[in-house]
Design a protein around this motif. Structure first.
Motif, PDB file in Angstrom:
ATOM      1  N   LYS A 292      28.035  23.391   6.955  1.00 18.35           N
ATOM      2  CA  LYS A 292      28.831  22.175   7.073  1.00 18.35           C
ATOM      3  C   LYS A 292      28.138  21.243   8.045  1.00 18.35           C
ATOM      4  CE  LYS A 292      33.306  24.325   6.130  1.00 18.35           C
ATOM      5  NZ  LYS A 292      34.685  24.548   6.635  1.00 18.35           N
ATOM      6  N   PRO A 293      27.468  20.210   7.570  1.00 22.53           N
ATOM      7  CA  PRO A 293      26.747  19.310   8.471  1.00 22.53           C
ATOM      8  C   PRO A 293      27.688  18.472   9.321  1.00 22.53           C
ATOM      9  CG  PRO A 293      26.714  18.459   6.242  1.00 22.53           C
ATOM     10  CD  PRO A 293      27.337  19.827   6.157  1.00 22.53           C
ATOM     11  N   ALA A 294      27.255  18.174  10.546  1.00 19.98           N
ATOM     12  CA  ALA A 294      28.035  17.302  11.442  1.00 19.98           C
ATOM     13  C   ALA A 294      27.626  15.863  11.165  1.00 19.98           C
ATOM     14  CB  ALA A 294      27.783  17.679  12.896  1.00 19.98           C
ATOM     15  N   ASP A 295      28.109  15.350  10.021  1.00 26.12           N
ATOM     16  CA  ASP A 295      27.649  14.045   9.551  1.00 26.12           C
ATOM     17  C   ASP A 295      28.775  13.021   9.445  1.00 26.12           C
ATOM     18  OD1 ASP A 295      29.005  15.237   7.514  1.00 26.12           O
ATOM     19  OD2 ASP A 295      27.456  15.005   5.993  1.00 26.12           O
ATOM     20  N   SER A 296      29.878  13.272  10.121  1.00 23.57           N
ATOM     21  CA  SER A 296      30.979  12.305  10.077  1.00 23.57           C
ATOM     22  C   SER A 296      31.659  12.246  11.432  1.00 23.57           C
ATOM     23  CB  SER A 296      32.002  12.699   9.000  1.00 23.57           C
ATOM     24  OG  SER A 296      32.649  13.916   9.343  1.00 23.57           O
ATOM     25  N   SER A 297      32.369  11.163  11.658  1.00 26.96           N
ATOM     26  CA  SER A 297      33.060  11.000  12.938  1.00 26.96           C
ATOM     27  C   SER A 297      34.146  12.048  13.113  1.00 26.96           C
ATOM     28  CB  SER A 297      33.644   9.598  13.036  1.00 26.96           C
ATOM     29  OG  SER A 297      34.549   9.364  11.959  1.00 26.96           O
ATOM     30  N   ALA A 298      34.766  12.473  11.995  1.00 28.21           N
ATOM     31  CA  ALA A 298      35.809  13.490  12.086  1.00 28.21           C
ATOM     32  C   ALA A 298      35.242  14.815  12.575  1.00 28.21           C
ATOM     33  CB  ALA A 298      36.483  13.668  10.723  1.00 28.21           C
ATOM     34  N   ARG A 299      34.065  15.189  12.069  1.00 25.67           N
ATOM     35  CA  ARG A 299      33.460  16.453  12.497  1.00 25.67           C
ATOM     36  C   ARG A 299      32.916  16.367  13.918  1.00 25.67           C
ATOM     37  NH1 ARG A 299      30.601  18.634   6.865  1.00 25.67           N
ATOM     38  NH2 ARG A 299      32.601  19.179   5.868  1.00 25.67           N
ATOM     39  N   LEU A 300      32.441  15.204  14.298  1.00 21.56           N
ATOM     40  CA  LEU A 300      32.031  15.018  15.698  1.00 21.56           C
ATOM     41  C   LEU A 300      33.248  15.148  16.616  1.00 21.56           C
ATOM     42  CD1 LEU A 300      29.478  12.058  15.536  1.00 21.56           C
ATOM     43  CD2 LEU A 300      28.998  14.486  15.876  1.00 21.56           C
ATOM     44  N   HIS A 301      34.382  14.637  16.154  1.00 21.43           N
ATOM     45  CA  HIS A 301      35.602  14.754  16.955  1.00 21.43           C
ATOM     46  C   HIS A 301      36.011  16.218  17.098  1.00 21.43           C
ATOM     47  CE1 HIS A 301      39.212  13.412  18.912  1.00 21.43           C
ATOM     48  NE2 HIS A 301      39.986  13.995  18.015  1.00 21.43           N
ATOM     49  N   GLU A 302      35.795  17.019  16.066  1.00 26.07           N
ATOM     50  CA  GLU A 302      36.074  18.449  16.166  1.00 26.07           C
ATOM     51  C   GLU A 302      35.216  19.087  17.255  1.00 26.07           C
ATOM     52  OE1 GLU A 302      35.816  20.586  12.502  1.00 26.07           O
ATOM     53  OE2 GLU A 302      36.808  19.000  11.358  1.00 26.07           O
ATOM     54  N   ILE A 303      33.951  18.717  17.306  1.00 30.19           N
ATOM     55  CA  ILE A 303      33.054  19.250  18.341  1.00 30.19           C
ATOM     56  C   ILE A 303      33.538  18.841  19.723  1.00 30.19           C
ATOM     57  CG2 ILE A 303      30.703  19.162  19.258  1.00 30.19           C
ATOM     58  CD1 ILE A 303      29.709  18.808  16.395  1.00 30.19           C
ATOM     59  N   GLU A 304      33.968  17.591  19.858  1.00 26.60           N
ATOM     60  CA  GLU A 304      34.438  17.101  21.159  1.00 26.60           C
ATOM     61  C   GLU A 304      35.670  17.870  21.624  1.00 26.60           C
ATOM     62  OE1 GLU A 304      32.936  12.475  20.481  1.00 26.60           O
ATOM     63  OE2 GLU A 304      35.055  13.010  20.291  1.00 26.60           O
ATOM     64  N   LEU A 305      36.589  18.158  20.698  1.00 32.67           N
ATOM     65  CA  LEU A 305      37.803  18.882  21.084  1.00 32.67           C
ATOM     66  C   LEU A 305      37.494  20.321  21.475  1.00 32.67           C
ATOM     67  CD1 LEU A 305      40.348  17.611  18.387  1.00 32.67           C
ATOM     68  CD2 LEU A 305      40.167  16.918  20.786  1.00 32.67           C
ATOM     69  N   GLU A 306      36.606  20.979  20.729  1.00 29.48           N
ATOM     70  CA  GLU A 306      36.283  22.362  21.066  1.00 29.48           C
ATOM     71  C   GLU A 306      35.427  22.438  22.328  1.00 29.48           C
ATOM     72  OE1 GLU A 306      35.633  25.306  18.208  1.00 29.48           O
ATOM     73  OE2 GLU A 306      36.186  24.059  16.504  1.00 29.48           O
ATOM     74  N   PHE A 307      34.618  21.416  22.565  1.00 24.50           N
ATOM     75  CA  PHE A 307      33.884  21.343  23.837  1.00 24.50           C
ATOM     76  C   PHE A 307      34.876  21.284  24.992  1.00 24.50           C
ATOM     77  CE2 PHE A 307      32.372  18.754  27.338  1.00 24.50           C
ATOM     78  CZ  PHE A 307      31.138  19.302  27.629  1.00 24.50           C
ATOM     79  N   LYS A 308      35.919  20.479  24.833  1.00 24.81           N
ATOM     80  CA  LYS A 308      36.945  20.352  25.876  1.00 24.81           C
ATOM     81  C   LYS A 308      37.548  21.707  26.210  1.00 24.81           C
ATOM     82  CE  LYS A 308      41.527  18.331  26.610  1.00 24.81           C
ATOM     83  NZ  LYS A 308      42.569  17.434  26.064  1.00 24.81           N
ATOM     84  N   GLU A 309      37.880  22.503  25.186  1.00 25.18           N
ATOM     85  CA  GLU A 309      38.455  23.825  25.426  1.00 25.18           C
ATOM     86  C   GLU A 309      37.483  24.732  26.176  1.00 25.18           C
ATOM     87  OE1 GLU A 309      39.766  25.554  21.814  1.00 25.18           O
ATOM     88  OE2 GLU A 309      41.016  23.837  21.218  1.00 25.18           O
ATOM     89  N   GLN A 310      36.220  24.707  25.754  1.00 28.02           N
ATOM     90  CA  GLN A 310      35.221  25.574  26.361  1.00 28.02           C
ATOM     91  C   GLN A 310      35.007  25.220  27.840  1.00 28.02           C
ATOM     92  OE1 GLN A 310      33.338  28.066  24.904  1.00 28.02           O
ATOM     93  NE2 GLN A 310      34.040  27.875  22.788  1.00 28.02           N
ATOM     94  N   VAL A 311      34.832  23.933  28.124  1.00 27.32           N
ATOM     95  CA  VAL A 311      34.479  23.514  29.483  1.00 27.32           C
ATOM     96  C   VAL A 311      35.683  23.611  30.409  1.00 27.32           C
ATOM     97  CG1 VAL A 311      33.590  21.614  30.878  1.00 27.32           C
ATOM     98  CG2 VAL A 311      32.636  22.058  28.629  1.00 27.32           C
ATOM     99  N   GLU A 312      36.882  23.340  29.906  1.00 28.93           N
ATOM    100  CA  GLU A 312      38.069  23.505  30.741  1.00 28.93           C
ATOM    101  C   GLU A 312      38.192  24.947  31.218  1.00 28.93           C
ATOM    102  OE1 GLU A 312      41.649  22.184  28.967  1.00 28.93           O
ATOM    103  OE2 GLU A 312      41.169  20.043  29.135  1.00 28.93           O
ATOM    104  N   GLY A 313      37.875  25.899  30.350  1.00 24.50           N
ATOM    105  CA  GLY A 313      37.899  27.300  30.754  1.00 24.50           C
ATOM    106  C   GLY A 313      36.885  27.604  31.845  1.00 24.50           C
ATOM    107  N   ILE A 314      35.681  27.011  31.742  1.00 27.39           N
ATOM    108  CA  ILE A 314      34.646  27.231  32.760  1.00 27.39           C
ATOM    109  C   ILE A 314      35.084  26.656  34.103  1.00 27.39           C
ATOM    110  CG2 ILE A 314      32.280  26.665  33.427  1.00 27.39           C
ATOM    111  CD1 ILE A 314      31.568  26.671  30.446  1.00 27.39           C
ATOM    112  N   VAL A 315      35.610  25.430  34.079  1.00 27.47           N
ATOM    113  CA  VAL A 315      36.005  24.763  35.326  1.00 27.47           C
ATOM    114  C   VAL A 315      37.180  25.484  35.980  1.00 27.47           C
ATOM    115  CG1 VAL A 315      36.973  22.650  36.291  1.00 27.47           C
ATOM    116  CG2 VAL A 315      35.098  22.523  34.659  1.00 27.47           C
ATOM    117  N   LYS A 316      38.185  25.831  35.187  1.00 29.79           N
ATOM    118  CA  LYS A 316      39.349  26.521  35.756  1.00 29.79           C
ATOM    119  C   LYS A 316      38.963  27.891  36.301  1.00 29.79           C
ATOM    120  CE  LYS A 316      42.874  24.220  32.954  1.00 29.79           C
ATOM    121  NZ  LYS A 316      43.895  24.369  31.887  1.00 29.79           N
ATOM    122  N   GLY A 317      38.042  28.578  35.619  1.00 31.50           N
ATOM    123  CA  GLY A 317      37.578  29.864  36.128  1.00 31.50           C
ATOM    124  C   GLY A 317      36.856  29.721  37.454  1.00 31.50           C
ATOM    125  N   LEU A 318      36.035  28.670  37.595  1.00 32.84           N
ATOM    126  CA  LEU A 318      35.331  28.453  38.855  1.00 32.84           C
ATOM    127  C   LEU A 318      36.307  28.117  39.977  1.00 32.84           C
ATOM    128  CD1 LEU A 318      32.758  28.049  40.527  1.00 32.84           C
ATOM    129  CD2 LEU A 318      32.638  25.701  39.648  1.00 32.84           C
TER     130      LEU A 318
END
Length: 408
Positions: free
Chosen positions: A320-346
């Motif tokens: 599934k190529p990341a070739d649309s704004s909707a799929r880029l938005h999916e990446i942004e939301l999942e990035f948020k989940e990943q990084v929030e976990g790192i920051v809260k853990g620290l």
């Protein structure tokens, strides 16, 4: 005759006064006659080293602590320090080394520096001291003694780098990087470029002392390790409580710390797996943070709104190529989940260690002085009792501006 004498005195008096200001070099010392210390490495000395005391500042019958320091000094050799990269630090026999490495012992840092002076001909100078490496054993036990000597010495610059080493600190004085003939200058260049590229905050020794003296903030230093005597790796933040190192972070958590602090530029890339698009790599280029604080139910509360801008550097193809704004938005939301976990853990880790490296106490002190005056009467009040009870809201916003070019 009296008028002539008066005129002569008026003419000669300015010249006599000027000559008093023309003797500025009466106490000059040529740079070739100075022992310029470029770097210091400080370790705990082995127990058997007490039998090798030099008796320069004391005699053996004095009641002094048995623990001793091993101090390794890197001294510039006049005329051999290169202006650019070379092919190594020494030639055959080591006769062209640009630095002279000397190791001495002492009960205190000043005692060791006096022993160093006893072994070198020229007077030692610390005005060009740029890097101080201390071992983890020193950082966990004897920082007060070192800080006292360094802060009192007017030759030590506040923009000197102090680093905590994973192993023996003395090994960093013999590092042989291909890009630089002087080990200390290589370490200095590495730290300065890490700051410029967003890999590490500008945490000089003066910044460390300032944070250590604040009631609402804990200090931290770079935590480094040596790889194959050539590579110096920044392993994380070594953070302190009561002037003693209590723990360290992972390298990626440096980026999380800088994001909370809103330090620019961004410099860390994050590799993570999304649910629909597979594995992606994003690189952060810019950081911006808004901080708010309040008192809720008698406890401090801090909110961080963190805004990040970055690039999509790599997409490990999942069909599934990341070739649309909707799929880029999916990446942004999942990035948020990943990084929030790192920051809260620290943050939870620092709360368990009672070390407020984020300076939340300074935020509360500045915006809620009545609460601060009532509850905090010393640094231990904040670190030991209040910091671990601080509640948090953390919100990330990522905007991917560039996705690169790909031929289809």
């Amino acid at each position: 005759m009296n008028k002539l004498l008066q005129k002569l005195l008026l003419v000669l008096l300015p010249f006599a006064v000027i000559t008093l200001f023309l003797a500025g070099c009466w106490d000059q010392v040529e740079i070739e006659d100075r022992a310029l210390v470029l770097g210091l490495a400080i370790d705990m000395a082995p127990e058997e080293s007490a039998n090798r005391e030099e008796e320069v500042t004391h005699l053996k019958n004095n009641q002094l602590p048995k623990e001793m320091l091993s101090v390794t000094a890197q001294i510039a050799v006049p005329g051999r320090v290169p202006l650019g990269p070379g092919s190594g630090s020494t030639s055959e026999g080591g006769k062209t080394s640009p630095v002279w490495v000397v190791t001495v012992l002492g009960h205190t840092l000043d005692d060791a520096m006096n022993n160093l002076q006893q072994q070198i001909a020229d007077p030692r100078y610390l005005v060009h001291l740029r890097v101080i490496v201390i071992s983890e054993a020193i950082a966990r036990g004897r920082m007060d003694d070192l800080n006292d000597y360094l802060r009192r010495n007017p030759e030590v610059r506040r923009r000197t780098w102090m680093l905590v080493s994973e192993g023996r600190a003395s090994e960093f004085m013999d590092v042989t990087p291909p890009l630089q003939r002087v080990p200390t200058l290589y370490i200095l260049s590495m730290m300065e470029k890490a700051v410029a590229s967003g890999k590490f905050p500008p945490d000089y020794v003066g910044t460390f002392w300032s944070a250590d003296s604040k009631w609402g903030q804990s200090a931290y230093l770079p935590y480094v390790s040596l790889r194959d005597k050539e590579n110096v790796m920044i392993k994380g933040l070594a953070y302190f409580k009561d002037s003693k190192m209590v723990n360290s972070t992972k390298p990626l958590e440096i980026g999380a710390f800088m994001a909370v602090q809103g330090m620019d530029p961004g410099g860390y890339s994050i590799l993570f797996k999304t649910r629909e698009l597979g594995i992606v790599m994003t690189k952060i280029n810019e950081r911006y943070t808004k901080t708010r604080s309040s008192i809720r139910d008698g406890k401090p509360h801090v909110s961080y709104n963190i805004y990040l801008e970055g690039d999509l550097e790599e997409h490990y193809d999942s069909g599934k190529p990341a070739d649309s704004s909707a799929r880029l938005h999916e990446i942004e939301l999942e990035f948020k989940e990943q990084v929030e976990g790192i920051v809260k853990g620290l943050i939870r880790q620092t709360q368990r260690d009672h070390a407020d490296i984020f300076g939340m106490g300074e935020i509360i002190r500045a915006h809620h002085p009545a609460y601060w005056k009532q509850n905090v009467h010393g640094k231990n009040d904040w670190e030991d009792h209040i910091y671990s009870t601080v509640t948090l809201d953390i919100n990330f916003t990522l905007h991917l501006r560039r996705v690169g070019l790909k031929e289809t």
